[in-house]
Write a protein that holds these residues in place. Structure first.
Motif, PDB file in Angstrom:
ATOM      1  N   GLY A   5      66.126  10.903   1.917  1.00 34.70           N
ATOM      2  CA  GLY A   5      65.901  12.088   1.539  1.00 34.70           C
ATOM      3  C   GLY A   5      66.385  13.031   0.307  1.00 34.70           C
ATOM      4  N   LEU A   6      65.534  13.811  -0.068  1.00 28.80           N
ATOM      5  CA  LEU A   6      66.293  14.657  -1.225  1.00 28.80           C
ATOM      6  C   LEU A   6      67.227  15.910  -0.376  1.00 28.80           C
ATOM      7  CD1 LEU A   6      63.155  14.851  -3.606  1.00 28.80           C
ATOM      8  CD2 LEU A   6      65.175  13.581  -4.002  1.00 28.80           C
ATOM      9  N   ASP A  29      54.483  21.145   4.231  1.00 32.25           N
ATOM     10  CA  ASP A  29      55.124  20.109   3.908  1.00 32.25           C
ATOM     11  C   ASP A  29      55.722  19.213   5.091  1.00 32.25           C
ATOM     12  OD1 ASP A  29      56.750  18.114   2.712  1.00 32.25           O
ATOM     13  OD2 ASP A  29      57.258  19.667   0.886  1.00 32.25           O
ATOM     14  N   ARG A  30      55.080  18.307   5.454  1.00 34.04           N
ATOM     15  CA  ARG A  30      55.559  17.549   6.828  1.00 34.04           C
ATOM     16  C   ARG A  30      56.835  16.727   6.354  1.00 34.04           C
ATOM     17  NH1 ARG A  30      54.772  20.468   9.983  1.00 34.04           N
ATOM     18  NH2 ARG A  30      52.721  21.338   9.724  1.00 34.04           N
ATOM     19  N   LEU A  31      57.280  16.484   5.168  1.00 32.24           N
ATOM     20  CA  LEU A  31      58.436  15.452   4.593  1.00 32.24           C
ATOM     21  C   LEU A  31      59.726  16.333   4.651  1.00 32.24           C
ATOM     22  CD1 LEU A  31      56.863  13.730   1.755  1.00 32.24           C
ATOM     23  CD2 LEU A  31      57.451  12.672   4.018  1.00 32.24           C
ATOM     24  N   LEU A  32      59.384  17.743   4.818  1.00 35.14           N
ATOM     25  CA  LEU A  32      60.625  18.771   4.541  1.00 35.14           C
ATOM     26  C   LEU A  32      61.011  19.212   5.849  1.00 35.14           C
ATOM     27  CD1 LEU A  32      61.900  19.917   2.021  1.00 35.14           C
ATOM     28  CD2 LEU A  32      60.173  21.835   1.829  1.00 35.14           C
ATOM     29  N   VAL A  88      72.520  17.634   7.752  1.00 38.33           N
ATOM     30  CA  VAL A  88      72.034  17.182   6.470  1.00 38.33           C
ATOM     31  C   VAL A  88      72.050  15.667   6.531  1.00 38.33           C
ATOM     32  CG1 VAL A  88      72.544  17.161   3.970  1.00 38.33           C
ATOM     33  CG2 VAL A  88      72.820  19.276   5.216  1.00 38.33           C
ATOM     34  N   GLU A  89      73.130  14.933   7.105  1.00 40.31           N
ATOM     35  CA  GLU A  89      73.082  13.736   7.038  1.00 40.31           C
ATOM     36  C   GLU A  89      71.962  13.025   7.674  1.00 40.31           C
ATOM     37  OE1 GLU A  89      74.678  10.332   6.192  1.00 40.31           O
ATOM     38  OE2 GLU A  89      75.019  11.771   4.496  1.00 40.31           O
ATOM     39  N   ALA A  94      67.392   9.559   7.959  1.00 39.66           N
ATOM     40  CA  ALA A  94      65.873   9.334   8.467  1.00 39.66           C
ATOM     41  C   ALA A  94      64.885   9.485   7.299  1.00 39.66           C
ATOM     42  CB  ALA A  94      65.605  10.399   9.439  1.00 39.66           C
ATOM     43  N   GLY A  95      65.378   9.560   5.798  1.00 39.10           N
ATOM     44  CA  GLY A  95      64.290   9.668   4.860  1.00 39.10           C
ATOM     45  C   GLY A  95      63.577  11.053   4.832  1.00 39.10           C
TER      46      GLY A  95
END
Ligand code: ADP
Ligand code: 5GP
Length: 192
Positions: A5-6, A29-32, A88-89, A94-95
């Protein structure tokens, strides 16, 4: 293995709107995910341990510094705040993209150790607007507000060390602009 992930940093002077903007980003935003920091300041209002922050005393915070648990930490307005490496890790592995809503010194420290971090600076449209928003928020005493405004002038000068600057004039527009940055960064070809 999922793509890593970013790492996104959003900073602004106090009252600049970063908390409000992030709440909106996270809603759609479900990716965040947002990283929960550790702090020595006391909870305000409805804040809960593990939701807004991991609230801890100074001795506990210093223990975490010694154990090198922080990606960065800083003293902000008289209290300690730190981003936990483990938070953060876990998300990045987990992307999931992770956003750190932290002050400017913290943001620049993250960039020093993680040059791939994406730094977004939110500016208020003017100091007058910033003052009105700090007063309107109603969470700070008058001397605290003048201290935050003085500090804001120094922080604003650091905007040029960020990757993106968004002016928070109308909230929906500022949110849209940050969403555009996230979309572009997700589409970027990373040669690693
Ligand atoms: P920060 O987290 O950067 O300290 P907040 O998100 O708490 O700032 O915002 C400070 C105050 O300004 C809040 O009361 C919030 O509702 C208000 N605010 C945020 N963005 C705007 C905007 N674009 N227009 C008007 N008020 C705003
Ligand atoms: P508040 O006490 O209003 O929640 O936050 C005060 C300031 O500390 C804000 O600018 C906020 O972004 C910043 N902050 C919160 N968590 C961290 C952190 O982990 N590291 C750093 N450097 N600043 C943080």
């Amino acid at each position: 293995m999922p793509k890593r992930g970013l790492l996104i940093v959003i900073s602004s002077p106090s009252g600049g709107g970063k908390t409000t903007i992030c709440e909106r980003l996270l809603r759609h935003d479900r990716l965040l995910s947002q990283s929960i920091s550790m702090t020595t300041r006391s909870p305000r209002g409805r804040e809960r341990y593990g939701r807004e922050y991991y609230f801890i005393d100074k001795a506990g915070f210093q223990k975490s510094i010694r154990a090198q648990q922080f990606l960065e930490w800083a003293q902000v307005h008289g209290h300690y705040y730190g981003t936990l490496k483990a938070e953060v890790e876990k998300q990045q592995r987990a992307g999931r993209d992770i956003v750190l809503v932290i002050d400017v010194q913290g943001g620049l420290a993250v960039k020093r150790f993680n040059p791939e971090a994406i730094l977004i600076f939110i500016k208020p449209p003017s100091f007058k607007a910033l003052e009105a928003r700090l007063r309107g928020r109603g969470t700070d005493e008058r001397p605290t507000i003048s201290g935050r405004l003085r500090h804001a002038r120094l922080e604003m000068a650091q905007a040029l060390n960020y990757d993106y600057v968004v002016i928070n004039r109308q909230l929906p527009e500022a949110v849209r602009q940050i969403e555009a940055v996230l979309t572009a960064e997700r589409l970027k070809v990373r040669k690693r």
